[in-house]
Design a protein around this motif. Structure first.
Motif, PDB file in Angstrom:
ATOM      1  N   VAL A 116       0.853  -1.191   0.000  1.00 43.40           N
ATOM      2  CA  VAL A 116       0.000   0.000   0.000  1.00 43.40           C
ATOM      3  C   VAL A 116       0.884   1.234   0.000  1.00 43.40           C
ATOM      4  N   LEU A 117       0.549   2.191  -0.864  1.00 44.29           N
ATOM      5  CA  LEU A 117       1.229   3.487  -0.895  1.00 44.29           C
ATOM      6  C   LEU A 117       0.241   4.546  -0.439  1.00 44.29           C
ATOM      7  N   PHE A 118       0.574   5.246   0.609  1.00 46.03           N
ATOM      8  CA  PHE A 118      -0.267   6.326   1.144  1.00 46.03           C
ATOM      9  C   PHE A 118       0.382   7.644   0.738  1.00 46.03           C
ATOM     10  N   LEU A 119      -0.323   8.428  -0.084  1.00 42.51           N
ATOM     11  CA  LEU A 119       0.206   9.693  -0.599  1.00 42.51           C
ATOM     12  C   LEU A 119      -0.529  10.870   0.038  1.00 42.51           C
ATOM     13  N   ASP A 120       0.227  11.888   0.396  1.00 39.93           N
ATOM     14  CA  ASP A 120      -0.349  13.083   1.016  1.00 39.93           C
ATOM     15  C   ASP A 120       0.319  14.303   0.400  1.00 39.93           C
ATOM     16  N   LEU A 121      -0.481  15.136  -0.262  1.00 40.98           N
ATOM     17  CA  LEU A 121       0.052  16.354  -0.872  1.00 40.98           C
ATOM     18  C   LEU A 121       0.583  17.293   0.204  1.00 40.98           C
ATOM     19  N   ASP A 122       1.708  17.912  -0.072  1.00 38.02           N
ATOM     20  CA  ASP A 122       2.307  18.858   0.874  1.00 38.02           C
ATOM     21  C   ASP A 122       1.790  20.261   0.608  1.00 38.02           C
ATOM     22  N   ARG A 123       1.301  20.911   1.659  1.00 38.40           N
ATOM     23  CA  ARG A 123       0.924  22.329   1.635  1.00 38.40           C
ATOM     24  C   ARG A 123      -0.122  22.666   0.567  1.00 38.40           C
ATOM     25  N   LEU A 124      -1.136  21.815   0.427  1.00 40.69           N
ATOM     26  CA  LEU A 124      -2.240  22.149  -0.486  1.00 40.69           C
ATOM     27  C   LEU A 124      -3.010  23.363   0.022  1.00 40.69           C
ATOM     28  N   LYS A 125      -3.000  23.564   1.332  1.00 42.64           N
ATOM     29  CA  LYS A 125      -3.728  24.685   1.922  1.00 42.64           C
ATOM     30  C   LYS A 125      -3.288  26.016   1.329  1.00 42.64           C
ATOM     31  N   ALA A 126      -2.020  26.118   0.929  1.00 45.76           N
ATOM     32  CA  ALA A 126      -1.538  27.368   0.347  1.00 45.76           C
ATOM     33  C   ALA A 126      -2.283  27.696  -0.942  1.00 45.76           C
ATOM     34  N   ILE A 127      -2.597  26.678  -1.736  1.00 47.68           N
ATOM     35  CA  ILE A 127      -3.364  26.902  -2.972  1.00 47.68           C
ATOM     36  C   ILE A 127      -4.786  27.330  -2.628  1.00 47.68           C
ATOM     37  N   ASN A 128      -5.408  26.635  -1.655  1.00 48.88           N
ATOM     38  CA  ASN A 128      -6.765  27.000  -1.254  1.00 48.88           C
ATOM     39  C   ASN A 128      -6.827  28.429  -0.728  1.00 48.88           C
ATOM     40  N   ASP A 129      -5.842  28.814   0.075  1.00 48.49           N
ATOM     41  CA  ASP A 129      -5.848  30.160   0.655  1.00 48.49           C
ATOM     42  C   ASP A 129      -5.578  31.228  -0.386  1.00 48.49           C
ATOM     43  N   ALA A 178      -9.839  26.210  -6.933  1.00 46.83           N
ATOM     44  CA  ALA A 178      -8.525  25.923  -7.519  1.00 46.83           C
ATOM     45  C   ALA A 178      -7.909  24.689  -6.855  1.00 46.83           C
ATOM     46  N   GLY A 179      -8.095  24.567  -5.540  1.00 43.46           N
ATOM     47  CA  GLY A 179      -7.595  23.388  -4.848  1.00 43.46           C
ATOM     48  C   GLY A 179      -8.231  22.118  -5.364  1.00 43.46           C
ATOM     49  N   ASP A 180      -9.551  22.173  -5.623  1.00 41.42           N
ATOM     50  CA  ASP A 180     -10.244  21.008  -6.185  1.00 41.42           C
ATOM     51  C   ASP A 180      -9.712  20.680  -7.571  1.00 41.42           C
ATOM     52  N   TRP A 181      -9.460  21.721  -8.361  1.00 39.62           N
ATOM     53  CA  TRP A 181      -8.941  21.509  -9.715  1.00 39.62           C
ATOM     54  C   TRP A 181      -7.574  20.848  -9.648  1.00 39.62           C
ATOM     55  N   PHE A 182      -6.769  21.281  -8.698  1.00 33.52           N
ATOM     56  CA  PHE A 182      -5.426  20.698  -8.550  1.00 33.52           C
ATOM     57  C   PHE A 182      -5.540  19.226  -8.142  1.00 33.52           C
ATOM     58  N   ILE A 183      -6.463  18.908  -7.245  1.00 31.35           N
ATOM     59  CA  ILE A 183      -6.652  17.521  -6.829  1.00 31.35           C
ATOM     60  C   ILE A 183      -7.095  16.663  -8.009  1.00 31.35           C
ATOM     61  N   GLN A 184      -7.970  17.200  -8.868  1.00 31.10           N
ATOM     62  CA  GLN A 184      -8.397  16.453 -10.046  1.00 31.10           C
ATOM     63  C   GLN A 184      -7.221  16.189 -10.983  1.00 31.10           C
ATOM     64  N   ALA A 185      -6.375  17.195 -11.171  1.00 26.87           N
ATOM     65  CA  ALA A 185      -5.186  17.004 -12.015  1.00 26.87           C
ATOM     66  C   ALA A 185      -4.250  15.980 -11.391  1.00 26.87           C
ATOM     67  N   PHE A 186      -4.128  16.015 -10.091  1.00 26.17           N
ATOM     68  CA  PHE A 186      -3.296  15.050  -9.361  1.00 26.17           C
ATOM     69  C   PHE A 186      -3.834  13.635  -9.570  1.00 26.17           C
ATOM     70  N   ALA A 187      -5.157  13.481  -9.470  1.00 27.41           N
ATOM     71  CA  ALA A 187      -5.773  12.168  -9.649  1.00 27.41           C
ATOM     72  C   ALA A 187      -5.542  11.637 -11.058  1.00 27.41           C
ATOM     73  N   GLN A 188      -5.640  12.527 -12.057  1.00 29.10           N
ATOM     74  CA  GLN A 188      -5.419  12.094 -13.433  1.00 29.10           C
ATOM     75  C   GLN A 188      -3.984  11.612 -13.642  1.00 29.10           C
ATOM     76  N   ARG A 189      -3.032  12.268 -13.023  1.00 28.34           N
ATOM     77  CA  ARG A 189      -1.643  11.832 -13.159  1.00 28.34           C
ATOM     78  C   ARG A 189      -1.417  10.491 -12.468  1.00 28.34           C
ATOM     79  N   LEU A 190      -2.130  10.254 -11.384  1.00 34.73           N
ATOM     80  CA  LEU A 190      -2.041   8.949 -10.742  1.00 34.73           C
ATOM     81  C   LEU A 190      -2.545   7.856 -11.673  1.00 34.73           C
ATOM     82  N   ARG A 191      -3.632   8.140 -12.385  1.00 35.71           N
ATOM     83  CA  ARG A 191      -4.157   7.162 -13.339  1.00 35.71           C
ATOM     84  C   ARG A 191      -3.132   6.870 -14.436  1.00 35.71           C
TER      85      ARG A 191
END
Length: 622
Positions: free
Chosen positions: A218-231, A237-250
């Motif tokens: 199992v690989l547990f991944l946690d984005l570093d400092r996503l809060k900075a994008i949200n703030d 924008a944070g949601d958009w970044f998470i979607q892009a992150f998910a696509q790269r995982l695929r």
């Protein structure tokens, strides 16, 4: 069942429709193919045809998919399972948008000619076909197909029955689609389309069953400092970044790998097959590299690093909760190391986590249960051995782990918002005991030093709380010194300056603890109402043998003299360190060479004696 062609009655057709409706009424997504095949067999017999089939349309890819057929065939792969409309023959092509039944039949020929063809075995070339659409509103969602190897004419009554049966199949299809959609929503994350926690748990439960291939990584991944994008750009924008992150995982994982979003910026990947720790760690590094690529959001080009934790489970031995807990511990270890790191779970991590959980569990009621005590570290004039002050140090008598030092529980207290309450207990208890000592005629000219946490320093009403505590126990403010660390001073210099000014009005002394670990405080030192500097023990432990430490200590001594500040050396453990400090003008010190931290009663006895014998020709151990 008697076929309509044999009876030719409307009653038999009505009974057929009713019988089909009864069978399809309780069908769900799991039973639909089997029951549909059974019904097609009945329809084949009832209408005297050779082949029946049920197909559903997938308009997203412009194709028709086989759901059930009669008679059943064992074809693997089945070339007719998925047919794209653009490549389909007229029978299947017509099923894409048909709203009424479509018929294909050979041109009529004399009966004797047909019989001859049958006898020669070529009668199947004369094939009649019918396609009855399944409709949902204006959309054609599929069809029921009938094939007769020969000539087949359909009566108006039969056509009406076919339409009614097609409507029943359309209702089943809508129910199955709705169930599939609900199942999808129940098992997938609505933002990214990845699997959710529920689906991940079910998958791991299956992978970890007895007899399954292992190990399971199992690989547990946690984005570093996503809060900075949200703030900075907002949560969209944070949601958009998470979607892009998910696509790269695929894109970076295999078809059999399971990717799940647990929520927020946490993701879990379960590679397919047996993957050992080295391979899983290599995958984590590859994902880190791919996820580091920049993403453009609203004209801003952004990137985030990712921390990863890797853990392995053995089928039949480990549970899903065991495996995910280990992976979570590993990623926390990576985050605590500064982020953008990969950590593989070890037993040591488990022990640390177990210890922390134990501390947090018992810490909640530590004040109410009376488990906290104070020990005191004397501060001595190394020239005479006179006891000048003592520092109050909190200890916790843990129910199973014995006496614990602050390093074991202070950080946990801060994480559960208990640091302020602990700090208030320490201040009240220290002032109460110090007041009792003075009332008994000892420690009259001494100072009690009390550490103040960052939480206390910025808390509303802190200055008044200090004033009330000193007044309650009848202490002279000059006999109380509050110690704050250098790092706390520079975190919020304006708030610190206001708070310290208020404390000086109360009359207490102020010391900067661990001084020398940073230099940013130097620019503010002149404007802060500070009385004492305490040299960090890191510069004192090897003093006399380390020239770099000596250079820093000499600079701090000069600084204290320039600002007319009292100076105390911490961590004096070697005679060489004590002699070096004395040679350079630092007389006040505390450390194991002079005394270890001691309980309250022992501290009172020391104050009664007034001095600690000092002889730096040999190490002193108390």
């Amino acid at each position: 069942m008697t076929t309509p062609s044999e009876t030719g009655t409307a009653d038999s057709l009505e009974n057929l429709v009713t019988h089909v409706a009864t069978q399809l009424m309780a069908v769900d997504a799991a039973t639909s193919p089997g029951v549909s095949q059974q019904v097609l067999g009945q329809l084949s017999s009832s209408f005297g045809v050779d082949v029946c089939f049920l197909r559903y349309n997938d308009h997203s890819i412009r194709a028709t998919r086989l759901i059930a057929e009669w008679p059943p065939h064992e074809r693997d792969p089945d070339p007719l399972e998925l047919i794209y409309f653009t490549d389909a023959d007229p029978v299947f092509a017509a099923a894409e948008h048909a709203k009424e039944p479509v018929f294909f039949r050979p041109d009529p020929i004399p009966e004797d000619e047909y019989q001859r063809l049958v006898e020669e075995g070529t009668g199947m070339a004369l094939t009649s076909m019918a396609s009855v659409p399944l409709l949902s509103g204006d959309t054609t969602t599929g069809c029921i197909g009938f094939i007769k190897f020969g000539i087949k004419d359909w009566t108006p009554e039969e056509l009406n029955a076919l339409k009614a049966i097609a409507s029943l199949f359309a209702q089943v299809q809508a129910r199955v689609v709705a169930e599939d959609q609900l199942r999808y929503l129940a098992e997938h994350d609505d933002l990214t389309g990845l699997h959710n926690r529920r689906a991940l748990l079910a998958h791991l439960d299956e992978r970890l069953r007895v007899g399954q291939q292992g190990p399971v990584s199992v690989l547990f991944l946690d984005l570093d400092r996503l809060k900075a994008i949200n703030d900075y750009l907002g949560h969209h924008a944070g949601d958009w970044f998470i979607q892009a992150f998910a696509q790269r995982l695929r894109e970076e994982t295999g078809d059999g790998d399971v990717i799940a979003r647990l929520g927020g910026d946490e993701f879990v990947i379960v590679p397919a097959g047996s993957v050992d720790a080295d391979a899983a760690e290599a995958l984590a590094h590859r994902l880190q590299d791919a996820l580091r690529d920049r993403v453009t959001i609203g004209g801003e080009t952004l990137t985030r690093t990712v921390s990863a934790g890797v853990a392995l489970g053995v089928p039949g031995r480990d549970t899903t909760s065991d495996l995910l807990r280990r992976a979570d511990q590993a990623v926390l270890n990576a985050k605590n190391a500064g982020g953008n790191k990969i950590a593989v779970f070890t037993d040591e991590m488990s022990l640390r986590s177990e210890f922390r959980n134990d501390i947090e569990l018992h810490l909640q009621n530590v004040i109410d249960t009376g488990s906290l005590i104070l020990h005191y570290l004397p501060e001595v004039d190394m020239r005479t051995g006179e006891i000048l002050a003592t520092e109050a140090l909190v200890r916790w008598q843990h129910p199973t782990r014995g006496l614990l030092l602050p390093d074991s529980f202070i950080h946990v207290a801060e994480s559960i918002n208990l640091a302020g309450e602990l700090g208030r207990w320490v201040m009240r208890t220290a002032c109460e005991e110090f007041s009792r000592w003075q009332a008994s005629g000892i420690a009259k000219d001494a100072v009690i030093r009390i550490n103040v946490s960052p939480v206390q320093l910025v808390a509303d009403g802190f200055v008044q709380s200090v004033a009330d505590t000193i007044a309650e126990f009848g202490l002279d403010g000059k006999s109380v010194c509050l110690e704050i660390t250098e790092s706390v001073v520079v975190q919020d210099i304006e708030t610190t300056r206001i708070t310290l000014a208020g404390l000086k009005e109360v009359g207490v002394r102020i010391a900067i603890d661990d001084f020398g670990t940073g230099y940013s405080v130097l620019t503010h030192l002149k404007s802060l109402p500070v009385d004492t500097l305490k040299i960090d023990k890191g510069f004192v432990l090897e003093l006399g043998t380390n020239p770099e430490d000596l250079a820093i200590v000499r600079a701090i001594i000069a600084l204290a003299e320039a600002f007319n500040l009292e100076l105390v050396a911490e961590g004096v453990e070697l005679p060489s360190a004590a002699m070096t400090l004395l040679q350079h003008g630092c007389h006040r010190a505390q450390g194991f060479l002079l005394s270890r931290p001691i309980p309250s009663d022992a501290m009172a006895e020391l104050f009664a004696k007034g001095v600690i014998p000092v002889d730096f020709s040999v190490p002193i151990r108390n």
